[in-house]
Structure formats: C-alpha cells, structure tokens
Enzyme design. Structure first.
Site, PDB file in Angstrom:
ATOM      1  CG  PHE A   1      -0.284   0.421   2.521  1.00  0.00           C
ATOM      2  CD1 PHE A   1      -0.043   1.766   2.818  1.00  0.00           C
ATOM      3  CD2 PHE A   1       0.118  -0.529   3.445  1.00  0.00           C
ATOM      4  CE1 PHE A   1       0.578   2.144   3.998  1.00  0.00           C
ATOM      5  CE2 PHE A   1       0.746  -0.159   4.626  1.00  0.00           C
ATOM      6  CZ  PHE A   1       0.972   1.178   4.900  1.00  0.00           C
TER       7      PHE A   1
ATOM      8  CE  LYS B   1      -2.986  -8.160  -4.838  1.00  0.00           C
ATOM      9  NZ  LYS B   1      -3.346  -7.239  -3.718  1.00  0.00           N
TER      10      LYS B   1
ATOM     11  CD  GLU C   1      -5.637  -5.895   0.210  1.00  0.00           C
ATOM     12  OE1 GLU C   1      -4.810  -5.955  -0.719  1.00  0.00           O
ATOM     13  OE2 GLU C   1      -5.443  -6.407   1.329  1.00  0.00           O
TER      14      GLU C   1
ATOM     15  CB  SER D   1       4.551  -7.422   5.804  1.00  0.00           C
ATOM     16  OG  SER D   1       3.588  -8.331   5.338  1.00  0.00           O
TER      17      SER D   1
ATOM     18  CB  CYS E   1      10.485  -0.452   2.769  1.00  0.00           C
ATOM     19  SG  CYS E   1      11.123   0.133   1.218  1.00  0.00           S
TER      20      CYS E   1
ATOM     21  CD  GLU F   1       8.190  -3.131   8.599  1.00  0.00           C
ATOM     22  OE1 GLU F   1       7.529  -4.166   8.388  1.00  0.00           O
ATOM     23  OE2 GLU F   1       8.665  -2.434   7.688  1.00  0.00           O
TER      24      GLU F   1
HETATM   25  P1  NAD Z   1       1.313  -6.703   3.004  1.00  0.00           P
HETATM   26  O1  NAD Z   1       2.302  -7.813   3.086  1.00  0.00           O
HETATM   27  O2  NAD Z   1       0.190  -6.692   3.976  1.00  0.00           O
HETATM   28  O3  NAD Z   1       0.612  -6.684   1.545  1.00  0.00           O
HETATM   29  C1  NAD Z   1       1.359  -6.650   0.359  1.00  0.00           C
HETATM   30  C2  NAD Z   1       0.575  -7.349  -0.743  1.00  0.00           C
HETATM   31  O4  NAD Z   1       0.379  -8.713  -0.396  1.00  0.00           O
HETATM   32  C3  NAD Z   1      -0.807  -6.769  -1.002  1.00  0.00           C
HETATM   33  O5  NAD Z   1      -1.017  -6.725  -2.386  1.00  0.00           O
HETATM   34  C4  NAD Z   1      -1.753  -7.754  -0.317  1.00  0.00           C
HETATM   35  O6  NAD Z   1      -2.990  -7.851  -0.993  1.00  0.00           O
HETATM   36  C5  NAD Z   1      -1.004  -9.064  -0.393  1.00  0.00           C
HETATM   37  N1  NAD Z   1      -1.219  -9.920   0.779  1.00  0.00           N
HETATM   38  C6  NAD Z   1      -1.341  -9.522   2.064  1.00  0.00           C
HETATM   39  N2  NAD Z   1      -1.480 -10.596   2.884  1.00  0.00           N
HETATM   40  C7  NAD Z   1      -1.445 -11.691   2.084  1.00  0.00           C
HETATM   41  C8  NAD Z   1      -1.538 -13.100   2.331  1.00  0.00           C
HETATM   42  N3  NAD Z   1      -1.690 -13.581   3.544  1.00  0.00           N
HETATM   43  N4  NAD Z   1      -1.462 -13.938   1.285  1.00  0.00           N
HETATM   44  C9  NAD Z   1      -1.290 -13.461   0.033  1.00  0.00           C
HETATM   45  N5  NAD Z   1      -1.208 -12.143  -0.260  1.00  0.00           N
HETATM   46  C10 NAD Z   1      -1.278 -11.266   0.752  1.00  0.00           C
HETATM   47  O7  NAD Z   1       2.151  -5.344   3.057  1.00  0.00           O
HETATM   48  P2  NAD Z   1       1.590  -3.841   3.156  1.00  0.00           P
HETATM   49  O8  NAD Z   1       1.045  -3.618   4.525  1.00  0.00           O
HETATM   50  O9  NAD Z   1       0.748  -3.515   1.983  1.00  0.00           O
HETATM   51  O10 NAD Z   1       2.943  -3.004   2.995  1.00  0.00           O
HETATM   52  C11 NAD Z   1       3.770  -2.630   4.068  1.00  0.00           C
HETATM   53  C12 NAD Z   1       4.961  -3.556   4.191  1.00  0.00           C
HETATM   54  O11 NAD Z   1       5.701  -3.556   2.969  1.00  0.00           O
HETATM   55  C13 NAD Z   1       5.956  -3.124   5.255  1.00  0.00           C
HETATM   56  O12 NAD Z   1       6.375  -4.270   5.961  1.00  0.00           O
HETATM   57  C14 NAD Z   1       7.108  -2.521   4.463  1.00  0.00           C
HETATM   58  O13 NAD Z   1       8.368  -2.573   5.114  1.00  0.00           O
HETATM   59  C15 NAD Z   1       7.091  -3.371   3.243  1.00  0.00           C
HETATM   60  N6  NAD Z   1       7.739  -2.739   2.103  1.00  0.00           N
HETATM   61  C16 NAD Z   1       8.945  -3.214   1.720  1.00  0.00           C
HETATM   62  C17 NAD Z   1       9.620  -2.627   0.666  1.00  0.00           C
HETATM   63  C18 NAD Z   1      10.975  -3.140   0.244  1.00  0.00           C
HETATM   64  O14 NAD Z   1      11.469  -2.711  -0.773  1.00  0.00           O
HETATM   65  N7  NAD Z   1      11.587  -4.042   0.975  1.00  0.00           N
HETATM   66  C19 NAD Z   1       9.030  -1.545  -0.013  1.00  0.00           C
HETATM   67  C20 NAD Z   1       7.782  -1.083   0.398  1.00  0.00           C
HETATM   68  C21 NAD Z   1       7.133  -1.700   1.464  1.00  0.00           C
END
Ligand code: NAD
Length: 488
Positions: A148, A172, A175, A225, A280, A381
């Site tokens: 997000f 994708k 959401e 994450s 991040c 985090e």
């Molecule tokens: P998230 O893991 O909740 O969601 C990311 C994506 O995965 C979304 O599209 C979501 O629909 C999908 N998703 C979520 N749970 C899922 C599951 N159980 N099974 C399958 N798909 C699933 O992450 P977020 O809250 O959207 O983003 C924040 C996180 O992203 C933080 O931890 C941040 O550090 C990390 N991040 C990392 C980087 C990097 O380059 N390392 C960059 C940006 C964000």
C-alpha cells in the site's frame, strides 16, 4: 470512481461478492471499494497475457520501447493528478506523492534503454570455426503484487523492464490503495499497447494465490511485509516460478559525535517521520555513540514535536496520517509495549486528533528513548512515525548492534570521518547504505538491494537486476566449416 479490472485492453467489472473499503486516511471516509477478485479474474488476465505474448516478443525492442516513451510522457503530464490520488488514498503529503512518481518515471526512462541493456554476448572461434552466443529472451507472462505504501512507484520497479524485454504483464495493486493504479492504467490504455500486453487484477489473498499457482505465469515480484514475502517466495518457488520478494525493515542509523548535528537531525527526522514512517527505508532506530547522545536526543525531540501533521493536500503539512485506524491502533499499542519494556517516551504522539480531520488516523511523531537491547520494540517493524533511541560508547559496538538485527534493508551513518564511513560501508549488513543520507533509495539504474529478512530472492528490482530477472539466457554454440575462420 468504480474500481475495475483491466484485461485484454478492456475495463471489466468483476463478478465478486466481497469488496474491501478504501478510506481516505486523513478523513476516515470511504472513497471507493476494491473488488476482491479470485482465480476466475486472474485466469482471465493470465490467458489474455499468454495470448498476447508470442506477438509482443516479436515486436522489435526499439519499437517496444516507443510505447514506454509515450507512457513516460503521459505520466509526466499527469504528475499532479496522480500525486493527488496517492495522497487521498495513502495519506502521504502532496510533495511526497510527487517525489514517489519521480522515481516511477525514472524507471520507465531507464527501461527505455532496453535496446542496449538487453544485448547479449558473442565470442567467435571458441575453437576453430566454432562461435558462442548468449541471447536474452523474455520469459512470458510476469506479475507484480504490490503493497500500500507506494501505490504509484513500486509496480514501476518491474513493469517497464518486463515489457521492454518482451514479456506480458499482470499488476495486482494493494486492495488498500487501488485508485492510483487504476488512473495509471487509464494512461496505459491511452498508450495503446497491443491487447493483453498489460493487465490489472484487483483483490487480496485469493487473487494473490491465483497468481502464485497459475501455470502460465513465469515470474513474480512481490513487495510487502516479511511474513507475506516468505509465503510468496515459498509458494511461487514450489510452483516452479522465478520469484523475488521484498519484505519489511527496521532501519538503523548511527550518529557519531563528529557528525554535523543540524544536518543529521533534519535528515533523520525526515527519514523517520516522512511518509508517516511508512516507508521501507524509513530510519526507525538511532544509535548514538559517546557524546553524540545528549545533543542528538535534544535536537531530534525538538524536530519530532514541532513537525506539522495534517491532511497531505493542505499547505504547510509535513506529515500525513497512517494508512488506517487499525494501523494507528497497532502503532499506538507498540509504543505502549516499548514503554512497558522500559523505554522512556520524551515525545509521545499517541491519542491525538487533528482539527477538521477528527475521523483521520493520525499519530504524531514519537520518540522512544533508551530502548532496551533485545526488547520486542527494538526488533519489531512499527511502520509508523516512531523513532527509537539507543546508546553505545564505540563505533564497533554500534555496528555490532546494527548487524544483530533480523532485517537488512538499509543502514545509515552520520559522520565527518572518512575512516568510520569506510568501515561502516564495509561491515554494515544491509543492502542499501547511507552515509550522511537518511533514505538511501537507489536511483532506477541501481538495484533496490535489501538483504536478510528484507529480501527473498536473487535478483532485485530496477536497473540491470530487473533486466536479468525478466529475461532468460540462451547460449548458442555454432560450428561452421573450419576453413571459414582460416587465414586465406
Ligand atoms: P502486506 O504484506 O500486507 O501486503 C502486500 C501485498 O500482499 C498486497 O497486495 C496484499 O494484498 C497481499 N497480501 C497480504 N497478505 C497476504 C496473504 N496472507 N497472502 C497473500 N497475499 C497477501 O504489506 P503492506 O502492509 O501492503 O505493505 C507494508 C509492508 O511492505 C511493510 O512491511 C514494508 O516494510 C514493506 N515494504 C517493503 C519494501 C521493500 O522494498 N523491501 C518496499 C515497500 C514496502
């Protein structure tokens, strides 16, 4: 605005029962609803992308990048419009949203170099009359699963390179923030890519599982994450796919006594509290060394308590809300945990509301001081505007503390000492290193190089890593009559 899928160059209303509410985090109002699509819609997109692939890979690379030149111009022409959407669904300030799109556009520009970047290799006469060639070919259908916090930028770490290399694509979006990508796909529609070359499916876990399991999808990039990254990495690999999964972070910064304290404070405050700490590469804990402690602590507390918090489109606002109420309450309870574990709280950003935006999910910048080593709060985090302070007496102890963490997205050092900087650059266990830099975000022509629990995979996003990721190498050994290479 109604959130739709974009498949085979058509806007399609998915046939779903479930929707996720998307809120403006500054007001708490529901602005749109994301359809939670499943395998049927993923299959439709994967079939369209598969059918488009044979013709798209045959388009000469210099012609494929013409589409990207047009997309780049459209992104630039609509920069402010996109930035407003980012602010309204994600919460960051208008300036932060604009900066996000600068990096997205830069990635399109770098990918436009694919005629050069994607070149192969050739050695003649590996034996008399025998030549060897390495050719890069596209994989087929590839996909991105996005988080997000950078709704406009993150798909662009991958998508332009994949398309330029001759792959077809599915995005994708998260959401929680579907509007930005929907608008960008309207621009993609204007570009006029051939049918099925670029597709978008909205949804959450079920759509992700559909992507992970679909036999036609050859490569997947994920950003989000760490727990989800591990799941994506393992599941995609089990289905025989090429995968890279970028995870979470807990980024340290070391402040040495010889640092320029004014600059260090300003830059570290921008890193820790910019984008409300939901970056991040946000600095989330600062390790002061020896006599840096008092000056830095005083200055950073001042910077935290004077930061202007509010709705990101209002003038003068320096920090917006966090993504939603659940996130606000998670951040506030983690701050509480830190206090329970023995941290001091010289600046407490909990329990606030902003006049005129009482429904918003605001947390003010928070400083936790003397955070105990090994505590939960030192490891977890937080993904919010919270900076933890720790203290040691030597550079060696500081580097040891930095390297003891599970994550390795970014580590920074503030100093005027060349030898300390070199030692840190050499020894710090993180993929992105900042020396007097608070957000060491690589330019598009360098890889975004997280390590440890911040990254699962081999090749990263952006630059040559993306070229490698989205191509497969083919080596051709050719024998011709020996006389053809003889000296006549
Ligand atoms: P998230 O893991 O909740 O969601 C990311 C994506 O995965 C979304 O599209 C979501 O629909 C999908 N998703 C979520 N749970 C899922 C599951 N159980 N099974 C399958 N798909 C699933 O992450 P977020 O809250 O959207 O983003 C924040 C996180 O992203 C933080 O931890 C941040 O550090 C990390 N991040 C990392 C980087 C990097 O380059 N390392 C960059 C940006 C964000």
């Amino acid at each position: 605005m109604e959130i739709l899928n974009y498949i085979n160059n058509e806007w399609i209303k998915p046939n779903v029962q479930e929707y996720a509410s998307v809120i403006n985090p500054a007001t708490g109002e529901v602005i749109v609803k994301t359809p939670l699509c499943g395998r049927t819609d993923v299959n439709m997109a994967a079939n369209a992308a598969s059918e488009a692939f044979p013709a798209w890979r045959r388009v000469p690379v210099q012609d494929r990048v013409q589409y990207l030149f047009t997309l780049r111009d459209l992104l630039k022409a609509n920069h402010d419009e996109i930035a407003k959407l980012i602010t309204n669904e994600c919460g960051k300030t208008f300036e932060e949203s604009k900066a996000e799109m600068v990096r997205a556009i830069e990635n399109v520009e770098v990918a436009c170099g694919m005629p050069h970047l994607g070149k192969g290799e050739f050695v003649e006469d590996i034996a008399p009359g025998i030549d060897e060639t390495m050719i890069r070919q596209p994989l087929g259908v590839c996909a991105t699963i996005a988080p997000f916090n950078f709704p406009g930028m993150i798909p662009f770490w991958f998508l332009p390179y994949a398309l330029a290399a001759g792959n077809t694509y599915i995005v994708k979006p998260s959401e929680k923030v579907p509007m930005t990508m929907q608008f960008i796909f309207k621009l993609i529609e204007q570009v006029g890519f051939p049918k099925g070359v670029v597709n978008m499916v909205n949804g959450a876990k079920e759509a992700v599982d559909g992507i992970l399991e679909h036999p036609a999808i050859r490569a997947i990039t994920f950003v989000g994450s760490t727990n989800t990254a591990k799941y994506i990495y393992a599941t995609a690999a089990a289905h025989g796919k090429r995968v890279q999964a970028q995870g979470g972070a807990k980024n340290p910064v070391i402040v040495l006594p010889d640092a320029d304290m004014d600059m260090a404070t300003r830059i570290i405050a921008d890193s820790a509290f910019g984008c409300a700490g939901q970056r991040c590469l946000a600095v989330s804990f600062a390790v002061t060394v020896a006599e840096a402690r008092n000056t830095f602590t005083e200055a950073i507390c001042d910077a935290a308590s004077t930061r202007v918090v509010g709705y990101g489109l209002d003038a003068g606002v320096q920090m917006g809300p966090v993504i939603n109420a659940a996130s606000k309450s998670r951040i506030e309870s983690l701050i509480g945990l830190g206090v329970q574990e023995g941290a001091g709280i010289p600046v407490d950003g909990r329990g606030i509301s902003i006049k005129g935006y009482e429904g918003g999910s605001f947390v003010r910048p928070t400083i936790l001081a003397d955070v105990p080593r090994g505590s939960e709060i030192a490891k977890t985090e937080i993904f919010g505007p919270v900076l933890s302070l720790m203290h040691v007496e030597t550079v060696d102890e500081a580097i040891e503390l930095v390297n003891s963490g599970q994550y390795g997205n970014q580590a920074s050092l503030f100093t005027s000492s060349g030898s300390a900087a070199r030692k840190f650059r050499y020894e710090a266990e993180a993929g992105n290193i900042g020396i007097n830099i608070g957000v060491a975000a690589p330019m598009a022509f360098f890889p975004f190089s997280g390590w440890k629990e911040s990254f699962f995979g081999d090749m990263h996003g952006q630059g040559m890593d993306a070229v490698e990721f989205f191509t497969q190498k083919k080596v051709v050994v050719e024998r011709w009559p020996k006389e053809w290479s003889r000296k006549f």
